[in-house]
Scaffold this motif. Structure first.
Motif, PDB file in Angstrom:
ATOM      1  N   SER A 108     -10.806   8.330   4.699  1.00  0.00           N
ATOM      2  CA  SER A 108      -9.551   7.755   4.798  1.00  0.00           C
ATOM      3  C   SER A 108      -8.487   7.715   3.713  1.00  0.00           C
ATOM      4  O   SER A 108      -7.220   7.328   3.718  1.00  0.00           O
ATOM      5  CB  SER A 108      -9.538   6.176   5.339  1.00  0.00           C
ATOM      6  OG  SER A 108     -10.073   5.391   4.457  1.00  0.00           O
ATOM      7  N   VAL A 109      -9.043   7.997   2.499  1.00  0.00           N
ATOM      8  CA  VAL A 109      -8.427   8.349   1.250  1.00  0.00           C
ATOM      9  C   VAL A 109      -8.317   9.910   0.881  1.00  0.00           C
ATOM     10  O   VAL A 109      -9.445  10.357   1.147  1.00  0.00           O
ATOM     11  CB  VAL A 109      -8.728   7.336   0.264  1.00  0.00           C
ATOM     12  CG1 VAL A 109      -8.732   5.794   0.800  1.00  0.00           C
ATOM     13  CG2 VAL A 109     -10.380   7.482   0.019  1.00  0.00           C
ATOM     14  N   LYS A 110      -7.381  10.109  -0.039  1.00  0.00           N
ATOM     15  CA  LYS A 110      -7.444  11.602  -0.719  1.00  0.00           C
ATOM     16  C   LYS A 110      -8.599  11.627  -1.718  1.00  0.00           C
ATOM     17  O   LYS A 110      -8.810  10.757  -2.590  1.00  0.00           O
ATOM     18  CB  LYS A 110      -5.842  11.850  -1.080  1.00  0.00           C
ATOM     19  CG  LYS A 110      -5.745  13.292  -1.356  1.00  0.00           C
ATOM     20  CD  LYS A 110      -4.407  13.637  -1.964  1.00  0.00           C
ATOM     21  CE  LYS A 110      -3.266  13.383  -0.701  1.00  0.00           C
ATOM     22  NZ  LYS A 110      -1.966  13.529  -1.193  1.00  0.00           N
TER      23      LYS A 110
ATOM     24  N   LYS B   3       0.786  -1.259   0.077  1.00  0.00           N
ATOM     25  CA  LYS B   3      -0.101  -0.040   0.077  1.00  0.00           C
ATOM     26  C   LYS B   3       0.853   1.091  -0.096  1.00  0.00           C
ATOM     27  O   LYS B   3       0.499   2.068  -0.848  1.00  0.00           O
ATOM     28  CB  LYS B   3      -0.756  -0.040   1.279  1.00  0.00           C
ATOM     29  CG  LYS B   3      -1.883   1.299   1.098  1.00  0.00           C
ATOM     30  CD  LYS B   3      -2.968   1.105   2.630  1.00  0.00           C
ATOM     31  CE  LYS B   3      -3.755   2.328   2.275  1.00  0.00           C
ATOM     32  NZ  LYS B   3      -4.779   2.208   3.317  1.00  0.00           N
TER      33      LYS B   3
ATOM     34  N   MET C 228      -9.300  -0.101  -4.115  1.00  0.00           N
ATOM     35  CA  MET C 228      -8.165   0.650  -4.658  1.00  0.00           C
ATOM     36  C   MET C 228      -6.836  -0.016  -5.099  1.00  0.00           C
ATOM     37  O   MET C 228      -6.634  -0.488  -4.293  1.00  0.00           O
ATOM     38  CB  MET C 228      -7.936   2.015  -3.903  1.00  0.00           C
ATOM     39  CG  MET C 228      -7.393   2.039  -2.421  1.00  0.00           C
ATOM     40  SD  MET C 228      -7.371   3.820  -1.521  1.00  0.00           S
ATOM     41  CE  MET C 228      -6.197   4.575  -2.748  1.00  0.00           C
TER      42      MET C 228
ATOM     43  N   LEU D 146       0.639   3.886  -2.914  1.00  0.00           N
ATOM     44  CA  LEU D 146       0.278   5.637  -2.472  1.00  0.00           C
ATOM     45  C   LEU D 146       1.748   6.454  -2.974  1.00  0.00           C
ATOM     46  O   LEU D 146       1.118   7.622  -3.409  1.00  0.00           O
ATOM     47  CB  LEU D 146       0.082   5.543  -1.150  1.00  0.00           C
ATOM     48  CG  LEU D 146      -1.223   4.878  -0.358  1.00  0.00           C
ATOM     49  CD1 LEU D 146      -1.243   5.224   1.033  1.00  0.00           C
ATOM     50  CD2 LEU D 146      -2.359   5.600  -1.212  1.00  0.00           C
TER      51      LEU D 146
ATOM     52  N   GLY E 124      -9.735   9.333  -7.116  1.00  0.00           N
ATOM     53  CA  GLY E 124     -10.153   9.171  -5.721  1.00  0.00           C
ATOM     54  C   GLY E 124     -11.784   9.298  -5.782  1.00  0.00           C
ATOM     55  O   GLY E 124     -12.309   9.830  -6.757  1.00  0.00           O
TER      56      GLY E 124
ATOM     57  N   LEU F 296      -8.610  14.360   3.104  1.00  0.00           N
ATOM     58  CA  LEU F 296      -8.146  13.500   3.681  1.00  0.00           C
ATOM     59  C   LEU F 296      -8.307  13.749   5.094  1.00  0.00           C
ATOM     60  O   LEU F 296      -7.849  14.657   5.786  1.00  0.00           O
ATOM     61  CB  LEU F 296      -6.653  13.252   3.293  1.00  0.00           C
ATOM     62  CG  LEU F 296      -5.813  11.958   3.755  1.00  0.00           C
ATOM     63  CD1 LEU F 296      -6.552  10.487   3.540  1.00  0.00           C
ATOM     64  CD2 LEU F 296      -4.310  11.980   3.578  1.00  0.00           C
TER      65      LEU F 296
ATOM     66  N   VAL G  50     -12.690   2.975  -2.089  1.00  0.00           N
ATOM     67  CA  VAL G  50     -11.936   2.879  -1.126  1.00  0.00           C
ATOM     68  C   VAL G  50     -11.478   1.511  -0.644  1.00  0.00           C
ATOM     69  O   VAL G  50     -10.500   1.098  -0.402  1.00  0.00           O
ATOM     70  CB  VAL G  50     -12.907   3.651   0.078  1.00  0.00           C
ATOM     71  CG1 VAL G  50     -11.695   3.390   1.486  1.00  0.00           C
ATOM     72  CG2 VAL G  50     -12.972   5.005  -0.203  1.00  0.00           C
TER      73      VAL G  50
END
Length: 220
Positions: free
Chosen positions: A164-166, A14, A197, A18, A142, A66, A194
């Protein structure tokens, strides 16, 4: 021990994903700003001056990013300067706006300028978000960043997951129908991204986003 190793491996994967995603965002942000955003800004500035519109060509609105951190999303202004006041002054229309997933059809939206519907329909109004991407407020791909009121559409557990994600300039919601997909279905669509991803899903969204923009599908 094996479970711990698998957990560590997922964390590493992860983190790598990212990191690559952020590098991609920076590259897209630079290229998009130079090739798309700046030329469009010049043309829109000239048009707005010719038509005698006052104020900035940009529209900024507070959105949730985020971990719930608030930021100002940037768009080309497709509405009159006091857009929110105009909408809220008509209580019946404002309630329809909320009930319709925080949107109105261009033909019934009193906030749009004469060229606002066009730049919305062609997604030109979204081009300034390359700046948000470069700043790190957003990713290119996103969940769509929402206004604070919209987070109420998610339950407590899903709110935490969603934030929790951008947020992204484009995403799974856009290729799934965009304005044609309203709450509560939209929650499921956004949370699917989410939960799933990956580089493969991002590539699919990237490809389909260009198709949707070309077809002008779901834009308003």
């Amino acid at each position: 021990m094996e479970i711990i190793k698998m957990g560590n491996l997922r964390v590493i994967r992860k983190s790598i994903f990212l990191g690559i995603k952020r590098l991609f965002d920076i590259c897209v942000g630079i290229v998009g700003t130079c090739i798309c955003f700046l030329p469009a800004a010049l043309v829109i500035f000239i048009i707005y001056k010719i038509k005698g519109y006052s104020g900035s060509i940009f529209f900024k609105q507070e959105r949730l990013g985020l971990n719930g951190k608030k930021f100002k999303i940037i768009k080309f202004r497709s509405m009159v300067e006091n857009a929110e006041e105009v909408l809220k002054s008509n209580k019946e229309l404002y309630q329809k706006y909320i009930n319709n997933g925080y949107k109105l059809l261009p033909g019934e939206d009193p906030r749009l300028t004469s060229i606002g519907a066009f730049i919305r329909r062609t997604s030109i109004d979204e081009l300034p978000q390359f700046i948000n991407i470069l700043k790190g407020d957003m990713s290119f791909i996103g969940p769509r960043p929402i206004i604070e009121e919209e987070i109420q559409e998610y339950n407590d557990k899903d709110r935490e997951k969603f934030l929790s994600v951008k947020p992204g300039a484009t995403g799974y919601w856009q290729i799934s129908g965009r304005s044609n997909v309203s709450y509560p279905e939209r929650c499921n669509v956004e949370l699917y991204y989410v939960d799933n991803m990956s580089a493969v899903l991002d590539f699919k969204i990237l490809f389909m986003s260009f198709v949707k923009v070309f077809m002008r599908s779901g834009a308003c």
